[in-house]
Write a protein that holds these residues in place. Structure first.
Motif, PDB file in Angstrom:
ATOM      1  N   ILE A  76      41.013  36.329  47.083  1.00 14.87           N
ATOM      2  CA  ILE A  76      39.578  36.019  47.096  1.00 14.87           C
ATOM      3  C   ILE A  76      38.782  37.101  46.365  1.00 14.87           C
ATOM      4  O   ILE A  76      37.903  36.803  45.549  1.00 14.87           O
ATOM      5  CB  ILE A  76      39.091  35.867  48.545  1.00 14.87           C
ATOM      6  N   LEU A  77      39.089  38.372  46.636  1.00 12.38           N
ATOM      7  CA  LEU A  77      38.365  39.460  45.982  1.00 12.38           C
ATOM      8  C   LEU A  77      38.595  39.457  44.474  1.00 12.38           C
ATOM      9  O   LEU A  77      37.683  39.763  43.701  1.00 12.38           O
ATOM     10  CB  LEU A  77      38.796  40.810  46.570  1.00 12.38           C
ATOM     11  N   SER A  78      39.813  39.119  44.050  1.00 17.09           N
ATOM     12  CA  SER A  78      40.107  39.057  42.620  1.00 17.09           C
ATOM     13  C   SER A  78      39.289  37.978  41.939  1.00 17.09           C
ATOM     14  O   SER A  78      38.858  38.127  40.795  1.00 17.09           O
ATOM     15  CB  SER A  78      41.601  38.805  42.394  1.00 17.09           C
ATOM     16  N   LYS A 104      37.010  38.159  38.333  1.00 11.85           N
ATOM     17  CA  LYS A 104      36.773  36.889  37.646  1.00 11.85           C
ATOM     18  C   LYS A 104      38.071  36.157  37.303  1.00 11.85           C
ATOM     19  O   LYS A 104      38.172  35.467  36.294  1.00 11.85           O
ATOM     20  CB  LYS A 104      35.945  37.103  36.370  1.00 11.85           C
ATOM     21  N   GLU A 105      39.087  36.328  38.163  1.00  9.66           N
ATOM     22  CA  GLU A 105      40.318  35.583  37.956  1.00  9.66           C
ATOM     23  C   GLU A 105      40.107  34.136  38.398  1.00  9.66           C
ATOM     24  O   GLU A 105      39.411  33.862  39.371  1.00  9.66           O
ATOM     25  CB  GLU A 105      41.457  36.222  38.752  1.00  9.66           C
ATOM     26  N   THR A 106      40.717  33.215  37.678  1.00  7.82           N
ATOM     27  CA  THR A 106      40.564  31.797  37.982  1.00  7.82           C
ATOM     28  C   THR A 106      41.460  31.420  39.152  1.00  7.82           C
ATOM     29  O   THR A 106      42.686  31.510  39.060  1.00  7.82           O
ATOM     30  CB  THR A 106      40.926  30.943  36.757  1.00  7.82           C
ATOM     31  N   ILE A 133      43.247  47.825  51.763  1.00  3.55           N
ATOM     32  CA  ILE A 133      44.406  47.797  50.879  1.00  3.55           C
ATOM     33  C   ILE A 133      44.160  46.863  49.700  1.00  3.55           C
ATOM     34  O   ILE A 133      44.557  47.156  48.560  1.00  3.55           O
ATOM     35  CB  ILE A 133      45.663  47.368  51.649  1.00  3.55           C
ATOM     36  N   ALA A 134      43.494  45.740  49.941  1.00  7.49           N
ATOM     37  CA  ALA A 134      43.188  44.806  48.855  1.00  7.49           C
ATOM     38  C   ALA A 134      42.259  45.454  47.826  1.00  7.49           C
ATOM     39  O   ALA A 134      42.459  45.302  46.613  1.00  7.49           O
ATOM     40  CB  ALA A 134      42.551  43.538  49.424  1.00  7.49           C
ATOM     41  N   SER A 161      48.597  39.067  44.326  1.00  7.86           N
ATOM     42  CA  SER A 161      49.129  39.732  45.508  1.00  7.86           C
ATOM     43  C   SER A 161      50.041  40.878  45.154  1.00  7.86           C
ATOM     44  O   SER A 161      50.760  41.393  45.990  1.00  7.86           O
ATOM     45  CB  SER A 161      49.901  38.718  46.375  1.00  7.86           C
ATOM     46  N   ASP A 162      50.022  41.289  43.874  1.00  4.41           N
ATOM     47  CA  ASP A 162      50.850  42.406  43.436  1.00  4.41           C
ATOM     48  C   ASP A 162      50.255  43.716  43.925  1.00  4.41           C
ATOM     49  O   ASP A 162      49.249  44.171  43.421  1.00  4.41           O
ATOM     50  CB  ASP A 162      50.943  42.401  41.909  1.00  4.41           C
TER      51      ASP A 162
END
Length: 319
Positions: A121-123, A128-130, A171-172, A310-311
């Protein structure tokens, strides 16, 4: 003419297999950090356990970064980011270790594993990741699984049950920062500097908390047994971190990511053997839902050949 794809080189296959073995070992070792932390938290405050972990990890990594001769290859701007990362990881670790005083290890780890979902969600919001509706749905399902675990724990211990979520958010955020730094900085140096900053921040917290009577911030002189527990936290954290670094160097993150979820299983086994804790049926349902949503997110990322959100190969999981 055959359409069969050529087999990968033996060396490449061996590298991937080595990565899988190393990650499996890391997953096996990681819950031992939490076992030692839970043993230590009975007499030692959370901030002191976190400081001990940073100190031992930094000492274990110092010979490696000195050998690589790039310890000082860090700009002031990068040092600023390391300081922020150190602060974020400190909050994450203190939150998680505090949880272990009141909750079973397996429950706390299961709640923490909403981290890949939060990172997804944060990404989407900040990088701006799709992210399609399917992965958003998987995130919602994963949070529902977390609620199944949090709800009975919340009734038992109150707001402490939410601390693993705080840890996961930290951590995210750290993982997103790592992406920017990892492109131009050695991962060993990144971890070493983060550990130093984390240790410094913990020392400041402990100095300010001295005499407060807080079981989180007021430092104590640990006895021999507690000192061994603290040493165990730091050493196992260093071992798990080193195994993880080399695992991600040997195999793609998307290949290794699913193995992280088996930490819940090994954590449950260790917690049962040491403390006699075993999740009930409702909590197991929540664990499987979280794992299922995480596996689906990873599968979607691999299918579209994007870098997994999730990397967290360069991040430091909470104790």
């Amino acid at each position: 003419m055959s359409n069969r794809q050529p087999s990968p080189p033996v060396s490449a296959s061996s590298e991937v297999m080595m990565g899988l073995v190393l990650m499996s070992l890391s997953v096996l070792v990681s819950p031992i950090i939490d076992i030692f932390s839970k043993l230590a938290i009975a007499t030692v405050p959370s901030a002191e356990i976190t400081a001990a972990r940073f100190a031992v990890q930094a000492l274990c990594m110092l010979p490696i970064v000195l050998w690589r001769r790039n310890l000082m290859d860090t700009t002031w701007k990068q040092s600023f980011f390391h300081a922020i990362r150190g602060a974020i990881i400190t909050v994450s670790m203190i939150s998680f270790v505090t949880t272990l005083k009141y909750m079973p290890v397996a429950d706390a780890i299961a709640i923490f594993f909403v981290e890949p979902i939060i990172l997804t969600i944060l990404s989407s919001l900040f990088l701006k990741e799709t992210i399609g509706w399917r992965r958003y749905t998987a995130c919602a399902v994963g949070f529902a699984g977390a609620i199944l675990i949090i709800q009975p724990s919340f009734q038992e211990v109150g707001y402490v049950a939410l601390l693993p979520v705080v840890s996961a958010v930290c951590i995210a955020i750290s993982a997103m920062m790592n992406r920017a730094l990892a492109q131009r900085e050695d991962p060993w140096v990144m971890q070493f500097h983060m550990g130093l900053w984390g240790l410094l921040i913990c020392v400041i917290i402990l100095v300010l908390g001295h005499g407060s009577g807080s079981d989180v911030f007021d430092p104590v002189m640990p006895d021999t047994r507690a000192s061994l527990y603290l040493l165990g936290v730091g050493v196992t954290a260093a071992i798990a971190g080193i195994l993880g670094v080399y695992a991600y160097r040997s195999a793609p993150a998307s290949t290794l990511a699913p193995l992280q979820y088996f930490e819940i299983v090994s954590a449950t086994l260790f917690a049962w053997l040491v403390f006699g804790d075993f999740p009930d049926a409702i909590k197991w349902l929540g664990i499987f839902i979280i794992m299922g949503s995480g596996f689906y997110i990873i599968w979607r990322e691999r299918r579209f050949a994007s870098k997994p959100v999730s990397d967290t190969s360069q991040s430091t999981r909470a104790p």
